[in-house]
Design an enzyme around this catalytic site. Structure first.
Site, PDB file in Angstrom:
ATOM      1  N   LYS A 105    -101.380   4.621 -19.207  1.00  0.00           N
ATOM      2  CA  LYS A 105    -101.146   3.163 -19.130  1.00  0.00           C
ATOM      3  C   LYS A 105    -100.704   2.600 -20.484  1.00  0.00           C
ATOM      4  CE  LYS A 105    -104.398   2.044 -15.330  1.00  0.00           C
ATOM      5  NZ  LYS A 105    -104.760   3.293 -14.675  1.00  0.00           N
ATOM      6  N   VAL A 135    -110.015   8.814 -16.238  1.00  0.00           N
ATOM      7  CA  VAL A 135    -111.138   9.319 -15.432  1.00  0.00           C
ATOM      8  C   VAL A 135    -111.192  10.837 -15.299  1.00  0.00           C
ATOM      9  CG1 VAL A 135    -111.582   7.244 -14.053  1.00  0.00           C
ATOM     10  CG2 VAL A 135    -109.885   8.900 -13.281  1.00  0.00           C
ATOM     11  N   TYR A 161     -96.641   5.687  -9.863  1.00  0.00           N
ATOM     12  CA  TYR A 161     -97.929   5.483 -10.549  1.00  0.00           C
ATOM     13  C   TYR A 161     -98.822   6.714 -10.374  1.00  0.00           C
ATOM     14  CZ  TYR A 161    -102.632   3.724 -11.437  1.00  0.00           C
ATOM     15  OH  TYR A 161    -103.917   3.583 -11.903  1.00  0.00           O
TER      16      TYR A 161
END
Ligand code: DON
Length: 328
Positions: free
Chosen positions: A75, A266, A196
């Site tokens: 990101k 994550v 994405y």
């Protein structure tokens, strides 16, 4: 008396990394992410720490070449790409730069009907929709080229993680349609989401993250390859928003205690940046309740404390803790 500089800091740094690896390797708290089923296969005991300096030296301890998916760390670079491509003002019309205080996958938008910031999913999906290219292939190649340029090697997508997230990413799908509803996605939502999911599934190592961090610390030029991957202006925007929003709903605590721009993912990676000095990359997939790597947080906290890395630290004024030790 003249002060002289000697390069004894390298040994000191490596010893510090070995000590921290030993200290935090005994922490078995935290859980591997399972909401993307493929991530559950990670070895919870893998643990690597790498530091890359802006002169291209890299220091590593533990599993620093084990690959894992970059997840949300991408990101930071996607935001840089959006700013680079469209200019800051155009990007800020669609995405804010306010910490959200919410989880990374929050379905909430600001009252101005835009995502809080580009470090959470809503902002990153908006950024992803702004990637230019004639088709999806060109767009993912552009993203891969940026991430690979920052890492200094050709990165690839983990197809199994990509498929796993695409099959189960219904919350991101909801975010995508919410963004479409407020006209923040111009094209097809499914196409943007596909891009994405792919970008989250790019494989990196702790060493890569350290070099990617050092690229940001080095004002956008990869210190190992010498290649410029982002301009200084976009790097400044990326680091500012990483500082305030990079660690999800732990961002305020992180800025206060650790005091360096960072972004976590994550799969267990953390990339941290000491401006003009170095990048830190850590990998340990045991996560806390907010989705941050527990060992990674502890390593960065200790390093920042021991080495005086906090941006507002006054005990290390103007000196590089690694390269310079002064005597006489
Ligand atoms: O969108 C997701 O759920 C993941 N691909 C990325 C999650 C992540 O690393 C946390 N993000 N802020």
């Amino acid at each position: 008396m003249t002060k002289k500089v000697k390069p004894s800091g390298q040994k000191h740094l490596l010893q510090a990394l070995e000590r921290l690896h030993h200290k935090h390797g005994s922490c078995h708290e935290g859980e591997v992410a399972t909401y993307i089923p493929e991530l559950a296969k990670a070895n919870p005991d893998h643990f690597g720490i790498a530091v890359a300096e802006v002169d291209g030296e890299v220091y590593e301890v533990g599993e620093t070449s084990s690959e894992f998916t970059i997840q949300s760390i991408s990101k930071a670079f996607l935001f840089g790409l959006a700013v680079e491509t469209h200019g800051r003002d155009a990007v800020l019309k669609r995405i804010g730069v306010e910490p959200s205080g919410e989880a990374f996958n929050s379905l909430e938008l600001r009252s101005s009907r835009k995502p809080f910031n580009p470090m959470i999913n809503a902002g990153a999906i908006t950024d992803t929709g702004m990637v230019t290219g004639r088709n999806s292939q060109e767009k993912i190649e552009k993203i891969l080229a940026l991430l690979s340029g920052a890492a200094g090697r050709d990165l690839r997508i983990d197809k199994a993680v990509y498929r796993s997230e695409k099959e189960t990413g219904h919350r991101n799908r909801a975010i995508g349609y919410l963004l479409k509803n407020v006209d923040l996605i111009d094209g097809e939502v499914e196409e943007v989401l596909d891009l994405y999911f792919q970008q989250c599934s790019v494989l990196v190592s702790a060493r890569d993250l350290a070099i990617m961090g050092a690229t940001l610390a080095n004002l956008g030029t990869n210190p190992v390859t010498g290649k410029e991957v982002l301009s200084f202006d976009s790097v400044r925007d990326v680091l500012s928003v990483m500082f305030t929003c990079g660690m999800y709903d732990f961002a305020g605590e992180w800025a206060f205690r650790v005091g360096i721009p960072a972004k976590s993912g994550v799969a267990g990676g953390i990339m941290a940046v000491i401006n003009r000095q170095l990048g830190i990359g850590t990998y340990s997939p045991r996560l806390d309740s907010m989705g941050n790597s527990l060992r990674g947080i502890r390593v960065c906290t200790d390093l920042a404390e021991e080495m005086g890395l906090h941006v507002f630290n006054f005990t290390n004024v103007g000196s590089s803790f690694i390269k310079a030790t002064f005597d006489q």
